[in-house]
Scaffold this motif. Structure first.
Motif, short mmCIF file in Angstrom:
data_model
loop_
_atom_site.label_atom_id
_atom_site.label_comp_id
_atom_site.label_asym_id
_atom_site.label_seq_id
_atom_site.Cartn_x
_atom_site.Cartn_y
_atom_site.Cartn_z
N MET A 73 0.79 -1.23 0.00
CA MET A 73 0.00 0.00 0.00
C MET A 73 0.82 1.27 0.00
O MET A 73 0.27 2.36 -0.17
N LYS A 74 2.14 1.17 0.13
CA LYS A 74 2.91 2.41 0.04
C LYS A 74 2.82 3.00 -1.37
O LYS A 74 3.08 4.18 -1.56
N ALA A 75 2.40 2.18 -2.37
CA ALA A 75 2.26 2.69 -3.74
C ALA A 75 1.11 3.68 -3.87
O ALA A 75 1.16 4.60 -4.70
N ASN A 76 0.06 3.49 -3.07
CA ASN A 76 -1.08 4.41 -3.09
C ASN A 76 -1.95 4.11 -1.88
O ASN A 76 -2.65 3.11 -1.85
N SER A 77 -1.88 4.98 -0.88
CA SER A 77 -2.55 4.65 0.37
C SER A 77 -3.81 5.48 0.60
O SER A 77 -4.28 5.59 1.73
N ASN A 78 -4.36 6.05 -0.46
CA ASN A 78 -5.64 6.76 -0.29
C ASN A 78 -6.69 5.81 0.26
O ASN A 78 -6.82 4.66 -0.18
N LEU A 79 -7.48 6.31 1.23
CA LEU A 79 -8.46 5.44 1.90
C LEU A 79 -9.45 4.82 0.92
O LEU A 79 -9.86 3.66 1.10
N ALA A 80 -9.83 5.55 -0.11
CA ALA A 80 -10.81 5.01 -1.06
C ALA A 80 -10.22 3.85 -1.85
O ALA A 80 -10.91 2.88 -2.17
N VAL A 81 -8.93 3.94 -2.15
CA VAL A 81 -8.24 2.85 -2.85
C VAL A 81 -8.16 1.63 -1.93
O VAL A 81 -8.48 0.50 -2.31
N LEU A 82 -7.78 1.87 -0.68
CA LEU A 82 -7.65 0.78 0.29
C LEU A 82 -9.00 0.10 0.51
O LEU A 82 -9.11 -1.12 0.58
N LYS A 83 -10.03 0.93 0.63
CA LYS A 83 -11.37 0.39 0.90
C LYS A 83 -11.81 -0.53 -0.24
O LYS A 83 -12.40 -1.59 -0.01
#
Ligand SMILES: *Cc1c(COP(=O)(O)O)cnc(C)c1O
Length: 431
Positions: A73-83
């Motif tokens: 997730m260090k590549a893109n840790s935006n909450l919407a992406v994670l969700k």
């Protein structure tokens, strides 16, 4: 596709969710000129369908084999992406207590989290043990001792893998190659057995796995198999000592297509790995993968607006409103990002360097691109979904961009643009 050949290339395999319709670049069903007008630029735009498709390519390749995909997730840790990834059943590879916090904030399952990184602090270890993460990927004997002490004090057991440095050349950029002896990462393969003996002897630790991560943006598959063979030798040696390994973590690193690369597919990787496991009688091992870039890289664009055209003696410059503080990869790695006009123009093309307003000669985003542009045109930097926003800074007191997620013909602002007030929040002068 009705854009001139210079500002666009033939539809790239990796970018099916960004396409031209009626002469305007769209993300799924959303016209990007309208989006830029509404939300301003620079603006990161992600496609929800592209995220799902990228994870789906791993899913399809896995079939019913025992593989856990932990999004690096260090590549893109935006909450919407994670969700979105949590909803689709992915786990997460975290490298800090802050990243753990993000996983918990979206309701991610801690039992699908692996904790990587060379410098874990005691508070981060405590938080991860408390949350119940699946495994710590430990990178040194000193870290083993610290983790043992922390877990023991809590009356808990921490599950551990050792990150082994197999000394293979991932043949990628030196800054993102991590599996060579001279890198700071992991435990040298020659010392791994000793480190495992130590791990097995310490209180508060349970040895469960073997881990490696040899680099990023790998476009050749053979370094994975070179590393794998070395790890399988190690697993056999460990078995002889009565140390049983239940999972093998091969890290992330699969490359994406920025220009003309043809990276290996998840299926090619998994088929090759399982064939080798079977051949060694280790078909029972569970596999963990930690893909970052290949899950998000081609799911995002960075939109930017041309401020000025400057025709200097040696070069033409298109000065845009995005800069190295928004997208660092060109400055840091001399990385190539595809560039398209959102509304391509017919007519006179010239060769431009596309540069930002930051006071550094290294502040460029694209070089020597043939473009037909005017002031006010919106351009899209492709493949900006990985290591884009997460590396953004406030250098030159520039607010970081907004991020938006497109879903069909709807879009959602998933991070507000930073304001000038945000920039000075927390600072003070002397009394
Ligand atoms: C950065 C990183 C990843 C993700 O790498 P990608 O090249 O983005 O797939 C996975 N595991 C570890 C330990 C990392 O440091």
């Amino acid at each position: 596709m009705n854009a001139p050949a210079s500002t666009t290339r033939p539809e790239l395999a990796g970018h099916p969710h960004f396409h031209y319709r009626d002469g305007v670049l769209h993300a799924e069903g959303v016209a990007l000129d309208k989006l830029a007008a509404e939300l301003g630029t620079p603006l990161y735009v992600y496609s929800r369908a592209a995220l799902a498709a990228a994870l789906g390519s791993y899913r399809d390749a896995i079939g019913d084999r025992p593989v856990l995909v932990c999004f690096g997730m260090k590549a893109n840790s935006n909450l919407a992406v994670l969700k979105e990834f949590a909803r689709l059943g992915a786990g997460f590879d975290i490298v800090s207590g802050g990243e753990l916090q993000r996983v918990l904030a979206v309701g991610g399952d801690p039992s699908r989290v692996v904790f990587s990184g060379v410098g874990k602090q005691a508070w981060e270890m405590r938080a991860a043990i408390e949350a119940g993460v699946m495994c710590f990927n430990v990178e040194s004997q000193a870290e083993l001792r610290r983790l043992s002490q922390v877990a023991h004090e809590m009356g808990q057991t921490a599950r551990v893998s050792l990150r082994v440095n197999p000394d293979v050349d991932a043949q990628t950029h030196p800054y993102i190659s991590t599996g060579l002896k001279e890198n700071k990462f992991g435990i040298a393969i020659e010392s791994a057995l000793d480190a495992y003996r130590l791990a097995a002897s310490l209180p508060g630790l349970e040895v469960v796995g073997v881990d490696c991560h040899i680099g990023s943006q790998l476009t050749d598959i053979s370094p994975y198999f070179d590393a794998l063979e070395k790890l399988l030798d190690l697993i056999s040696q460990l078995a002889e000592e009565g140390i049983t390994i239940s999972h093998l973590d091969l890290g992330g690193g699969l490359g994406i297509r920025y220009t003309d690369e043809i990276p290996p597919s998840p299926k090619a990787l998994l088929d090759g790995v399982f064939a080798r496991l079977q051949a060694r009688g280790l078909g029972h091992l569970h596999l963990v993968l930690e893909p970052g870039r290949s899950l998000v890289g081609n799911a995002g664009l960075l939109l930017t607006t041309v401020q000025y055209l400057k025709h200097a003696e040696a070069r033409n410059f298109a000065i845009v409103d995005a800069a190295m503080n928004d997208l660092l990869r060109p400055s840091l790695y001399e990385a190539y990002h595809g560039l398209r006009a959102v509304r391509p123009r017919q007519g006179d093309e010239q060769e431009y360097d596309v540069v930002g307003p930051v006071c550094e000669s290294g502040d460029w985003l694209a070089r020597q691109r043939r473009l037909s542009v005017q002031e006010g045109d919106v351009l899209a930097l492709e493949s900006a979904g990985a290591y884009g926003m997460v590396m953004a800074s406030n250098y030159n007191s520039r607010g970081r961009p907004a991020e938006v997620m497109v879903d069909g013909d709807k879009y959602y602002v998933v991070r507000q643009r930073e304001t000038l007030a945000d920039l000075i929040r927390g600072e003070s002068t002397l009394p």
